[in-house]
Write a protein that holds these residues in place. Structure first.
Motif, short mmCIF file in Angstrom:
data_model
loop_
_atom_site.label_atom_id
_atom_site.label_comp_id
_atom_site.label_asym_id
_atom_site.label_seq_id
_atom_site.Cartn_x
_atom_site.Cartn_y
_atom_site.Cartn_z
N GLU A 223 40.15 32.05 47.71
CA GLU A 223 40.91 33.50 47.91
C GLU A 223 40.19 33.71 48.74
OE1 GLU A 223 40.13 35.00 43.94
OE2 GLU A 223 39.65 33.35 43.22
N HIS A 292 46.75 40.96 47.37
CA HIS A 292 47.13 42.06 46.72
C HIS A 292 46.06 43.08 47.44
CE1 HIS A 292 43.06 40.31 44.64
NE2 HIS A 292 44.03 39.59 44.35
N GLU A 301 43.70 40.24 50.39
CA GLU A 301 43.46 39.24 49.75
C GLU A 301 44.75 38.40 49.72
OE1 GLU A 301 40.11 38.09 46.17
OE2 GLU A 301 42.74 36.62 46.02
MG MG Z 1 42.25 37.27 43.31
#
Ligand code: MG
Ligand code: ADP
Length: 726
Positions: A223, A292, A301
């Motif tokens: 991520e 998001h 991210e």
């Molecule tokens: Mg995440």
């Protein structure tokens, strides 16, 4: 500073920026239709290669052997035709030097044919091996400049792809970069070697469960957090341009205290950028999945679906490159620095990590049968022991000057390496180790007979403060920095787990495992020994709390706050032996990595120190002195009309100016002394103890000046402007 915009010019430019317009017709050409369009994938190879050639190549990919030259010629020819059809004129061996960046050198396919035309040339040997002049890449002493030769070797397990540019396209071939003596000069080679090591040891364990055979690969899903700021502000902030972060900046009146940014509505321009960025990633076969808003204003991210570790590593580099490139098109700069804004949440790259094979499935997934659970417990215990034993190494592989701003400070996660297992799994481990029944079922759990109590994959109490969190079927290593390559952390994880699986396999091999029950007992013995030795590394509470720092110290867990403390563990005797034993890195390769990363630490702080002095002298002082002058003039005017003025502000400003002058003079001396420091290790310590603290002192004064100097005189765009103007 030359070339930079003024703050006012930046704001004017932003105010007159037109609305985002669509750059392609997403209805006529949906993103789903461009998936892997620019990748020379297995499917495309199957279509374009003679059957025998394809079979041979596929075997090489699956087993990691060397490519037959005849096969290489055929593959190169097919690849060239495909690339030229897609508009490519050049090819490039892409490699990943120790700088952590991506390196590429382009060559044209076309050469004069001697008869007035051109001929497209691309042979098997050019595909397999390149010879860039590697002398300018850091090698930590492995390669002297007089023996500059380095080779790039095609990593057949990572597919070739095409990078598009508005004016052409390039065929990119992912490679490993080695010296002429075969030593790894890059980040890729050790990843591949560590995957081999992990597979070899995992096979030995899996044999006991009838799951050996197919290659066991580690999997990674990262991520990526990042900030976006308007390009105009970027050009008005020489500190961000040169160092990736703000060296000054008072906190904005409105920060992240309302928690209203996380998962909030994504601004139009940002969303438009994300759509195009993800489309570009899709073309490259990178499975971008989640997007998001993050915690801080201006922070976002992106997370792709997980892939095999080596492919995920390559793709992660491409994600960073693509985000930066596409952001630019939308008038924004994508900052991947770990801490671009002090006092505002930093950026990490949560590395979701697991391992598995076609036959065994995900080995960190607790199964539904006693046998699957026994196997899970072995892998899970191996992970716990690996993290316990090698916590200093895990801290060292995420060490950098920029990541220190996250890990050492009061935010996610602390520099103390611990594991979060969650209550359910902790209870299971404890029950096995102590022989006390599991609460939930009020009965003693017996490995190899019972099914584990259900372990929630996404329990409500998901811990966000742990550097290594079990999340139901994988571990999430959250200490990795946002700008970092995944390679270092993956090499460390693969190798330390390989070592523990080696130990587990040896124990099982020396036990009576002739029946399922006896195998269960042997597993129980292993799990028990791990838990008894290592359970202090397990911590399910709040990792940010002061109490944990104290408790961790009592538990004897290391807390390596800075890179200067952490990096020497890379070249510790036991680390060298570990990597040597599993043939991942030789002593020289390990030592060279230490020196490159330590140099990087020193150099990046050095760039920042130069910037600080320059910015203070050429931007901050002039602004403060102009303001002082305005204040003085106003005082004189008031006096002239008979009003007795208040001197508080001018006294305060004058005091700050004086203090700043003194600090800069002290800083100059500190920097002068720095030049005579002998060893790298001492040099890192000097940076930690003398240079960085003084930089922080200077910053405090500059930030105080920003709070008091007239806003129209302040030269640098403020945090408020950079973070909130979308
Ligand atoms: Mg995440
Ligand atoms: P969260 O923010 O809840 O942690 P995300 O959906 O943002 O979750 O990211 C989770 C990441 O973990 C994704 O990249 C996902 O593909 C990855 N992941 C899931 N399963 C595995 C696995 N077995 N191995 C490695 N990564 C995995």
């Amino acid at each position: 500073m030359s070339g930079s915009l003024t703050r006012q010019q930046a704001k004017t430019a932003i105010a007159s920026r037109p609305r985002v317009e669509s750059t392609f017709d997403f209805k006529a050409a949906p993103t789903s239709g461009v998936w892997a369009k620019n990748v020379f994938s297995l499917t495309k190879m199957a279509e374009r290669l003679p059957k025998a050639v394809f079979k041979s190549l596929k075997r090489t990919i699956e087993t990691g052997g060397t490519l037959d030259p005849v096969v290489a010629d055929a593959v190169a020819e097919a690849m060239k035709i495909w690339a030229i059809e897609r508009g490519a004129t050049h090819y490039s061996h892409v490699f990943y030097p120790l700088t952590g960046l991506t390196a590429e050198k382009h060559d044209s396919f076309f050469e004069p044919d001697g008869a007035g035309g051109t001929l497209a040339q691309f042979e098997g040997k050019t595909l397999i091996q390149g010879e860039p002049d590697g002398s300018s890449f850091p090698s930590g002493g492995i390669r002297q400049t007089f023996e500059a030769r380095g080779y790039t070797i095609w990593d057949v397990t990572s597919p070739a792809f095409i990078m598009e540019n508005p004016n052409g396209a390039t065929l990119c071939i992912p490679t490993a970069f080695v010296s002429w003596t075969g030593e790894a000069l890059d980040k890729k080679t050790p990843v591949l070697r560590s995957m081999q090591a992990l597979n070899a040891q995992a096979q030995r364990v899996l044999k006991f469960f009838g799951n050996d055979g197919p290659f066991v690969s580690s999997t990674a899903g990262a991520e990526q957090e990042y900030f976006l700021i308007d390009t105009n502000f970027y050009y008005a902030r020489p500190d961000i341009m040169a160092s990736g972060r703000t060296l000054f900046g008072a906190p904005p009146p409105r920060g992240q205290e309302f928690d209203d940014h996380y998962f909030g509505a994504i601004p139009e321009r940002v969303l438009a950028f994300m759509f195009e960025g993800e489309r570009e990633l899709f073309k490259l076969g990178i499975p971008a999945k989640t997007r998001h808003n993050e915690v801080a204003p201006g922070q976002y991210e992106i997370a792709p679906v997980f892939e095999f570790a080596n492919v995920a590593t390559d793709h992660q580099q491409l994600i960073q490159t693509t985000l930066k490139k596409v952001a630019h098109k939308y008038g924004m700069v994508c900052l991947t620095h770990e801490k671009p804004f002090a006092g505002v949440n930093g950026s990490g790259k949560h590395l979701n990590y697991a391992m598995g094979s076609a036959k065994a499935g995900n080995l960190f997934d607790p199964g539904d049968t006693p046998a699957e659970n026994a196997q899970f417990l072995v892998f899970c215990a191996a992970m716990i022991k690996a993290v316990y034993k090698w916590s200093k190494l895990l801290r060292a592989v995420v060490a950098s000057a920029s990541n220190d701003h996250r890990l050492g400070a009061n935010e996610a996660p602390p520099a103390i390496i611990s594991i979060f297992l969650g209550d359910e799994l902790t209870e299971v481990m404890e029950s096995i180790a102590t022989g006390k029944p599991v609460k939930a079922r009020k009965a003693l759990l017996s490995v190899g007979v019972d099914v584990l109590p259900p372990i929630p994959k996404h329990s409500g109490d998901r811990n966000r403060t742990s550097p290594m969190a079990f999340t139901g079927n994988r571990f999430e290593f959250r200490a990795v920095g946002s700008s970092q390559s995944l390679a270092g952390p993956l090499v460390a994880l693969n190798t330390i787990i390989a070592e523990q699986l080696d130990e587990a396999a040896t124990l099982l091999e020396n036990s009576d495992t002739s029946t399922e029950k006896k195998l269960g007992a042997a597993v129980e013995k292993y799990v028990k020994s791990v838990w008894t030795e290592c359970s202090q590394v397990v911590f399910n509470g709040d990792g940010y709390s002061e109490a944990w720092h104290k408790e961790a110290e009592q538990r004897g867990l290391p807390n390596l706050k800075t890179s200067a403390d952490a990096l020497p563990n890379l070249k510790a005797k036991e680390t060298i032996e570990l990597f040597k034993k599993y043939k991942v890195l030789s002593k020289r390769e390990v030592e060279s990595r230490y020196s490159v990363y330590a140099e990087q630490y020193i150099n990046s702080v050095n760039v920042e120190s130069k910037l600080i002095t320059k910015l203070v002298r050429t931007m901050i002082f002039p602004a403060a002195i102009r303001y002082q002058h305005e204040l003085a003039a106003s005082l004189a005017n008031l006096k002239a009309v008979g009003i007795e003025p208040d001197h508080d502000t001018i006294t305060h400003v004058t005091g700050l100016i004086k203090e700043l002058q003194n600090l800069i003079a002290e800083f100059d001396q500190i920097k002068e002394k720095e030049e005579s420091i002998g060893t790298t290790e001492k040099h890192c310590e000097y940076v930690r103890d003398r240079v960085l603290p003084k930089m922080a002192e200077i910053r405090a004064i500059v930030d105080e000046l920003e709070r008091v100097v007239a806003d129209d005189l302040w030269p640098l765009p403020s945090y408020q402007e950079m973070l909130f103007i979308k």
